[in-house]
Design a protein around this motif. Structure first.
Motif, PDB file in Angstrom:
ATOM      1  N   LYS A 218      56.441  46.073  55.898  1.00  0.00           N
ATOM      2  CA  LYS A 218      56.010  47.476  55.990  1.00  0.00           C
ATOM      3  C   LYS A 218      56.834  48.414  55.115  1.00  0.00           C
ATOM      4  N   ASP A 219      58.095  48.071  54.819  1.00  0.00           N
ATOM      5  CA  ASP A 219      58.946  48.929  54.004  1.00  0.00           C
ATOM      6  C   ASP A 219      58.645  48.834  52.508  1.00  0.00           C
ATOM      7  N   HIS A 220      57.905  47.815  52.110  1.00  0.00           N
ATOM      8  CA  HIS A 220      57.689  47.575  50.683  1.00  0.00           C
ATOM      9  C   HIS A 220      56.345  48.154  50.239  1.00  0.00           C
ATOM     10  N   THR A 221      56.270  49.473  50.253  1.00  0.00           N
ATOM     11  CA  THR A 221      55.001  50.160  49.962  1.00  0.00           C
ATOM     12  C   THR A 221      54.573  50.020  48.514  1.00  0.00           C
ATOM     13  N   LYS A 222      55.525  50.047  47.589  1.00  0.00           N
ATOM     14  CA  LYS A 222      55.175  49.908  46.169  1.00  0.00           C
ATOM     15  C   LYS A 222      54.652  48.507  45.869  1.00  0.00           C
ATOM     16  N   LEU A 223      55.245  47.514  46.509  1.00  0.00           N
ATOM     17  CA  LEU A 223      54.760  46.144  46.336  1.00  0.00           C
ATOM     18  C   LEU A 223      53.339  46.022  46.862  1.00  0.00           C
ATOM     19  N   LEU A 224      53.062  46.610  48.024  1.00  0.00           N
ATOM     20  CA  LEU A 224      51.719  46.551  48.591  1.00  0.00           C
ATOM     21  C   LEU A 224      50.705  47.233  47.670  1.00  0.00           C
ATOM     22  N   GLU A 225      51.087  48.367  47.089  1.00  0.00           N
ATOM     23  CA  GLU A 225      50.198  49.053  46.150  1.00  0.00           C
ATOM     24  C   GLU A 225      49.888  48.174  44.940  1.00  0.00           C
ATOM     25  N   ARG A 226      50.911  47.490  44.424  1.00  0.00           N
ATOM     26  CA  ARG A 226      50.712  46.607  43.270  1.00  0.00           C
ATOM     27  C   ARG A 226      49.808  45.432  43.637  1.00  0.00           C
ATOM     28  N   VAL A 227      50.015  44.859  44.808  1.00  0.00           N
ATOM     29  CA  VAL A 227      49.174  43.743  45.263  1.00  0.00           C
ATOM     30  C   VAL A 227      47.707  44.193  45.349  1.00  0.00           C
ATOM     31  N   ASN A 228      47.466  45.357  45.950  1.00  0.00           N
ATOM     32  CA  ASN A 228      46.093  45.862  46.072  1.00  0.00           C
ATOM     33  C   ASN A 228      45.464  46.120  44.705  1.00  0.00           C
ATOM     34  N   GLU A 229      46.263  46.633  43.790  1.00  0.00           N
ATOM     35  CA  GLU A 229      45.780  46.883  42.430  1.00  0.00           C
ATOM     36  C   GLU A 229      45.338  45.589  41.756  1.00  0.00           C
ATOM     37  N   LYS A 230      46.141  44.541  41.908  1.00  0.00           N
ATOM     38  CA  LYS A 230      45.826  43.264  41.264  1.00  0.00           C
ATOM     39  C   LYS A 230      44.648  42.560  41.940  1.00  0.00           C
ATOM     40  N   ILE A 231      44.511  42.742  43.257  1.00  0.00           N
ATOM     41  CA  ILE A 231      43.346  42.179  43.953  1.00  0.00           C
ATOM     42  C   ILE A 231      42.065  42.836  43.428  1.00  0.00           C
ATOM     43  N   GLU A 232      42.091  44.159  43.301  1.00  0.00           N
ATOM     44  CA  GLU A 232      40.920  44.870  42.807  1.00  0.00           C
ATOM     45  C   GLU A 232      40.565  44.414  41.392  1.00  0.00           C
ATOM     46  N   GLY A 233      41.594  44.225  40.560  1.00  0.00           N
ATOM     47  CA  GLY A 233      41.358  43.738  39.206  1.00  0.00           C
ATOM     48  C   GLY A 233      40.749  42.347  39.200  1.00  0.00           C
ATOM     49  N   TYR A 234      41.247  41.502  40.072  1.00  0.00           N
ATOM     50  CA  TYR A 234      40.722  40.133  40.160  1.00  0.00           C
ATOM     51  C   TYR A 234      39.256  40.141  40.603  1.00  0.00           C
ATOM     52  N   LEU A 235      38.942  40.926  41.627  1.00  0.00           N
ATOM     53  CA  LEU A 235      37.574  40.979  42.137  1.00  0.00           C
ATOM     54  C   LEU A 235      36.618  41.564  41.102  1.00  0.00           C
ATOM     55  N   ASP A 236      37.085  42.554  40.346  1.00  0.00           N
ATOM     56  CA  ASP A 236      36.256  43.129  39.273  1.00  0.00           C
ATOM     57  C   ASP A 236      35.921  42.066  38.221  1.00  0.00           C
ATOM     58  N   LYS A 237      36.914  41.230  37.887  1.00  0.00           N
ATOM     59  CA  LYS A 237      36.689  40.156  36.911  1.00  0.00           C
ATOM     60  C   LYS A 237      35.659  39.155  37.428  1.00  0.00           C
ATOM     61  N   GLN A 238      35.694  38.851  38.728  1.00  0.00           N
ATOM     62  CA  GLN A 238      34.757  37.907  39.298  1.00  0.00           C
ATOM     63  C   GLN A 238      33.322  38.455  39.229  1.00  0.00           C
ATOM     64  N   VAL A 239      33.185  39.760  39.421  1.00  0.00           N
ATOM     65  CA  VAL A 239      31.861  40.387  39.321  1.00  0.00           C
ATOM     66  C   VAL A 239      31.337  40.259  37.897  1.00  0.00           C
ATOM     67  N   GLU A 240      32.205  40.496  36.907  1.00  0.00           N
ATOM     68  CA  GLU A 240      31.794  40.386  35.506  1.00  0.00           C
ATOM     69  C   GLU A 240      31.397  38.969  35.152  1.00  0.00           C
ATOM     70  N   ILE A 241      32.143  37.998  35.662  1.00  0.00           N
ATOM     71  CA  ILE A 241      31.833  36.590  35.390  1.00  0.00           C
ATOM     72  C   ILE A 241      30.455  36.231  35.951  1.00  0.00           C
ATOM     73  N   LYS A 242      30.169  36.703  37.170  1.00  0.00           N
ATOM     74  CA  LYS A 242      28.866  36.432  37.773  1.00  0.00           C
ATOM     75  C   LYS A 242      27.733  37.063  36.977  1.00  0.00           C
ATOM     76  N   LYS A 243      27.974  38.275  36.446  1.00  0.00           N
ATOM     77  CA  LYS A 243      26.943  38.944  35.649  1.00  0.00           C
ATOM     78  C   LYS A 243      26.660  38.160  34.357  1.00  0.00           C
ATOM     79  N   GLU A 244      27.720  37.624  33.762  1.00  0.00           N
ATOM     80  CA  GLU A 244      27.565  36.866  32.515  1.00  0.00           C
ATOM     81  C   GLU A 244      26.828  35.551  32.730  1.00  0.00           C
ATOM     82  N   ASN A 245      26.987  34.990  33.935  1.00  0.00           N
ATOM     83  CA  ASN A 245      26.315  33.723  34.242  1.00  0.00           C
ATOM     84  C   ASN A 245      24.892  33.944  34.735  1.00  0.00           C
TER      85      ASN A 245
END
Length: 245
Positions: A218-245
């Motif tokens: 709970k004390d590591h708020t900046k780490l949590l923000e970074r994790v959420n940012e990278k998850i969103e980036g990963y999910l966005d990439k998966q959407v693009e891959i599905k569109k291309e296929n």
């Protein structure tokens, strides 16, 4: 003179106590992301989320974690409980073990946004193809403690549910006919199929979909923000891959 000496000692003790306090506070609140390296606790589930191959770790949980910091160490354990204890004690920085969204595992931990979803599996005796509970009215059905949404499974009220803390006992119960089937997570079903004979598994047609999250202190708020940012980036990439296929 004695009063002066005592006063001086008291000041020194207060200063030392103050230094100790701030030192401990810094140790607790220091955010791992500031160091540029993180220690991620993992479980080898042998599935699409995380598996070990030729000594290397692969899968969704690994791909996202590698984006969070430039230097990532992975610490493998056997259970979610181990991960929770290690994270609460700051022995690891992130816990990746297919933790279910909206479940409080420890008051000192916070969950990320979800990075993937999965349904439950039905474990049965080999040769018996079942993907729902509709035909098992009145029969005994096992569940693992990791199945958090069993009440949302269709026809769950028609069977007698028996919770098992140790899922390794379930295959023998099925083979001996003491239980008809078992409701397990995907990871649990795969682990038993890899080690036991005379059983098989199918994804349940009536299963709710669990959403999976990372856990962070709970004390590591900046780490949590970074994790959420990278998850969103990963999910966005998966959407693009599905569109291309």
């Amino acid at each position: 003179m004695k009063i002066k000496i005592f006063s001086g000692l008291l000041v020194i003790m207060l200063l030392l106590s103050s230094c100790s306090f701030f030192s401990e506070e810094k140790e607790v609140t220091e955010d791992p992301i500031d160091k540029g390296k993180i220690n991620v606790g993992i479980i080898d589930g042998g599935d699409r989320f995380l598996t070990k191959s030729d000594g290397s770790y692969l899968g969704v949980e690994i791909d996202i974690a590698k984006e969070v910091a430039g230097d990532v160490k992975f610490t493998e354990v056997k259970s979610q409980k181990e991960l929770i204890d290690m994270l609460a004690n700051n022995e690891i920085d992130i816990a990746a073990g297919r933790f279910v969204e909206n479940v409080e595992y420890n008051k000192d931990l916070r969950a990320s946004r979800n990075y993937g979803k999965g349904g439950y599996f039905l474990l049965t005796k080999e040769g018996i193809y079942l993907d729902n509970l509709g035909s098992m009215e009145g029969e005994n059905v096992a569940t693992s403690e990791n199945v958090k949404m069993v009440g949302e499974i269709a026809d769950s009220e028609k069977v007698t549910l028996k919770s098992f803390e140790n899922i390794k006992m379930i295959p023998e119960e099925i083979r001996e006919g003491r239980i008809r089937a078992a409701i397990l997570t995907e990871r649990e079903a795969i682990s038993l199929l890899n080690t036991e004979e005379g059983i098989q598994a199918q994804e349940m047609s009536s299963s709710p979909r669990e959403a999976y999250v990372y856990l962070v202190h709970k004390d590591h708020t900046k780490l949590l923000e970074r994790v959420n940012e990278k998850i969103e980036g990963y999910l966005d990439k998966q959407v693009e891959i599905k569109k291309e296929n």
